[in-house]
Write a protein that holds these residues in place. Structure first.
Motif, PDB file in Angstrom:
ATOM      1  N   ASN A 401       2.325  -1.285  -2.141  1.00 12.76           N
ATOM      2  CA  ASN A 401       1.269  -1.834  -1.298  1.00 12.76           C
ATOM      3  C   ASN A 401       1.306  -1.167   0.072  1.00 12.76           C
ATOM      4  O   ASN A 401       2.361  -1.081   0.712  1.00 12.76           O
ATOM      5  N   GLU A 402       0.164  -0.666   0.531  1.00  9.41           N
ATOM      6  CA  GLU A 402       0.138   0.121   1.772  1.00  9.41           C
ATOM      7  C   GLU A 402       0.421  -0.709   3.015  1.00  9.41           C
ATOM      8  O   GLU A 402       0.828  -0.172   4.048  1.00  9.41           O
ATOM      9  N   LYS A 403       0.213  -2.020   2.946  1.00 12.51           N
ATOM     10  CA  LYS A 403       0.462  -2.860   4.118  1.00 12.51           C
ATOM     11  C   LYS A 403       1.886  -3.402   4.096  1.00 12.51           C
ATOM     12  O   LYS A 403       2.676  -3.151   4.998  1.00 12.51           O
ATOM     13  N   SER A 404       2.212  -4.156   3.066  1.00 10.46           N
ATOM     14  CA  SER A 404       3.542  -4.723   2.939  1.00 10.46           C
ATOM     15  C   SER A 404       3.683  -5.326   1.555  1.00 10.46           C
ATOM     16  O   SER A 404       2.752  -5.940   1.030  1.00 10.46           O
ATOM     17  N   THR A 447      -2.896 -11.029   6.122  1.00 11.33           N
ATOM     18  CA  THR A 447      -3.277  -9.913   5.252  1.00 11.33           C
ATOM     19  C   THR A 447      -3.548  -8.633   6.024  1.00 11.33           C
ATOM     20  O   THR A 447      -3.689  -7.571   5.424  1.00 11.33           O
ATOM     21  N   THR A 448      -3.623  -8.721   7.351  1.00 13.21           N
ATOM     22  CA  THR A 448      -3.850  -7.509   8.142  1.00 13.21           C
ATOM     23  C   THR A 448      -2.566  -6.917   8.693  1.00 13.21           C
ATOM     24  O   THR A 448      -2.542  -5.738   9.072  1.00 13.21           O
ATOM     25  N   SER A 449      -1.507  -7.721   8.765  1.00 13.66           N
ATOM     26  CA  SER A 449      -0.253  -7.226   9.321  1.00 13.66           C
ATOM     27  C   SER A 449       0.877  -8.150   8.901  1.00 13.66           C
ATOM     28  O   SER A 449       0.669  -9.349   8.700  1.00 13.66           O
ATOM     29  N   ASN A 469       4.638  -3.757   8.490  1.00 14.73           N
ATOM     30  CA  ASN A 469       3.566  -3.143   7.702  1.00 14.73           C
ATOM     31  C   ASN A 469       4.081  -2.053   6.759  1.00 14.73           C
ATOM     32  O   ASN A 469       3.535  -0.952   6.660  1.00 14.73           O
ATOM     33  N   GLY A 470       5.168  -2.377   6.067  1.00 11.81           N
ATOM     34  CA  GLY A 470       5.699  -1.485   5.048  1.00 11.81           C
ATOM     35  C   GLY A 470       6.649  -0.424   5.544  1.00 11.81           C
ATOM     36  O   GLY A 470       7.264   0.283   4.741  1.00 11.81           O
TER      37      GLY A 470
END
Length: 550
Positions: A401-404, A447-449, A469-470
């Motif tokens: 997942n690109e965010k986390s 869901t944004t950070s 964030n990953g």
């Protein structure tokens, strides 16, 4: 002598009693001389007969509220969190406590809300209504993809009946039930997608319901209103007239509206109830209209347009002008404006408060907790080790997942982050049974950070890890059995983490993190545990303590 030594000398139960007393003494010592004097608190009860909005400075979105006798009950949407649809209770409309959730099993709504899918951010349980008639509490709510659902209870603290689907449909929202004087049940909701009846969006439909309230009489369908963004529906009958509350979008922003009629099918007179300053007021709209035993009226509402705390809850006075319930301070144009403070409507000696901390001393989680999606029941326990919450590890549904990965990892247990001047959340975790690939700790996420502070094990060695964030940073090696993790944040949502290996001396991280909002939800504080390699390893959480100031 540190607390780990004490713990080896006395029973776990006595240890917890010792630590609770120690925290209480410390708190009283610290608070003395520092507590806000009456009238200077930034939100809620001012302890001098007045209050400031918001009365709940956290993400209590899509509110509805009713009075039953001398008690006030509210519900708030929960999206993908489980258990779903939180139920609040108050005696004075200013101080609130959590008493239950309506939906224990989200899978009864959709398999997409389960731990093995986790693909319903911004969806799940949306706005609903709570009503009391026929000697029961009735809650109706919708999801944008799965339709409308309902449940009842004789006690709002539960148990609630297993949720039942009223109508499987998509593209609808913001429903409310209504019981007329003759006992006939009605159901109102918005179709936000294009309606084939008039080729317009945001049509508000009215249906009759079956006598048991578990079905719609489809042939009774009637459109009673349509306007730009019209939703947030509530139905009332006051002094022989029907009142339909809704909100709609005008050039100034989303505003409260009301229409009234002698018949549920019209014709309707329409009146705007408030003006809105989008930046300052954050568009109060979803809520419930209440009459107090004194005869006074109030509107309990959410407001919020994208800030990190989500949509907070405020209490607004209502004045009846020419038969219309005007919300807030009435202007010369007979339309209301936001009110940020006022006299408490009711004096009640015992002060209720939103629950935050948990010692995990019972076989049931405290009511403030909500899992991110329906949890895997065999992967957590409050009984396998008395006085601890045990979280077993299993793999996320996605590893890239690109965010986390926190957004795709089960066993994340959360509660709302409060927007107050000072917040501190601390957790103590036994990490002695971790496995390679496992990562467990404390998190803030939307869901944004997302940010995570915890312990990761590789090749039998454990290190402190800070991830945003990953992207993670490798910290100090952790050799002990226990780790204490702490998050502090302020009213601006600026967070800083710290950790301790003895429970007394905390080392703060150099980095700070800005809490965010995403998918109609404010920031969440919580604990997490997952393994990216295999289904192996577990952690035991001794306690979670969260304190905040007004």
């Amino acid at each position: 002598m540190n607390t780990l030594h004490i713990k080896t000398m006395i029973s776990h139960k006595l240890y917890k009693l010792y630590f609770t007393l120690l925290v209480l003494i410390t708190t009283l010592t610290c608070v003395k001389g520092q507590e806000h004097p009456p009238g200077n608190k930034t939100w809620g009860d001012q302890d001098n007969g007045t209050y400031r909005n918001p009365v709940l400075p956290a993400d209590y979105s899509d509110l509805d509220c009713i009075r039953v006798g001398g008690d006030y009950y509210a519900i708030s949407s929960t999206m993908q969190f489980s258990p779903g649809m939180v139920v609040l209770h108050s005696k004075d409309l200013v101080n609130w406590e959590i008493i239950s959730h309506v939906v224990g099993d989200l899978v009864r709504i959709s398999p997409n809300l389960n731990w093995d899918r986790m693909n319903c951010y911004g969806k799940g349980i949306w706005a609903g209504s709570v009503r009391y008639y026929k000697n029961k509490f009735w809650v109706y709510f919708g999801t944008p993809d799965d339709g409308f659902f309902m449940s009842t209870a004789t006690n709002p603290a539960g148990p609630w009946e297993p949720v039942q689907q009223l109508w499987k449909v998509s593209g609808w929202d913001d429903c409310c039930s209504f019981c007329d004087d003759d006992g006939q049940l009605y159901f109102i909701a918005t179709r936000f997608e294009t309606d084939p009846k008039n080729n317009k969006k945001y049509n508000i439909h009215l249906f009759k319901m079956t006598p048991d309230g578990k079905g719609l009489i489809m042939e009774s369908d009637s459109i009673i209103h349509q306007s730009d963004g019209s939703e947030a529906n509530k139905l009332y009958k006051i002094n022989g007239l029907y009142y339909h509350y809704f909100s709609e979008v005008k050039p100034e922003g989303r505003v409260m509206m009301m229409e009234r009629s002698k018949s549920l099918y019209g014709p309707w007179e329409i009146k705007q109830l408030n003006h809105v300053d989008q930046k300052l007021d954050k568009e109060p709209n979803q809520g419930g209209l209440l009459q107090l035993p004194s005869g006074e009226w109030y509107f309990f509402t959410h407001h919020g347009t994208g800030d990190w705390e989500g949509r907070a809850a405020s209490l607004l006075p209502v004045q009846w002008i020419n038969g219309w319930p005007i919300v807030g301070e009435v202007g010369a144009d007979t339309i209301g404006r936001m009110v940020w403070k006022g006299v408490k409507p009711i004096s009640y000696k015992r002060k209720l408060t939103i629950q935050t901390s948990d010692e995990f001393n019972t076989n049931k989680l405290n009511v403030q907790w909500e899992w991110n999606y329906q949890p895997r029941s065999d992967k957590w326990s409050l009984t396998e080790r008395k006085g601890f919450l045990r979280l077993y590890s299993f793999m996320p549904t996605e590893l890239n997942n690109e965010k986390s990965m926190i957004l795709k990892a089960g066993n994340t247990l959360t509660q709302r982050s409060m927007r107050t001047s000072s917040n501190m959340a601390t957790v103590i975790i036994d990490i002695s049974h971790m496995a390679d690939g496992q990562f467990a700790g404390l998190t803030h996420f939307s869901t944004t950070s997302a940010s995570l502070l915890g312990v990761r094990q590789e090749n039998g060695i454990r290190h402190l890890i800070y991830e945003v964030n990953g992207k993670d940073s490798l910290g100090t090696r952790i050799n002990g059995r226990y780790i204490w993790l702490r998050s502090t944040w302020d009213a601006n949502g600026v967070n800083r983490y710290a950790f301790s290996i003895d429970g007394k001396h905390y080392q703060p991280l150099a980095d700070i993190y800005q809490l965010t909002w995403g998918s109609y939800r404010g920031d969440r504080i919580g604990v997490f545990n997952f393994n990216i390699k295999e289904e192996k390893g577990y952690v035991d959480i001794d306690w979670f303590r969260y304190n905040f100031e007004q």
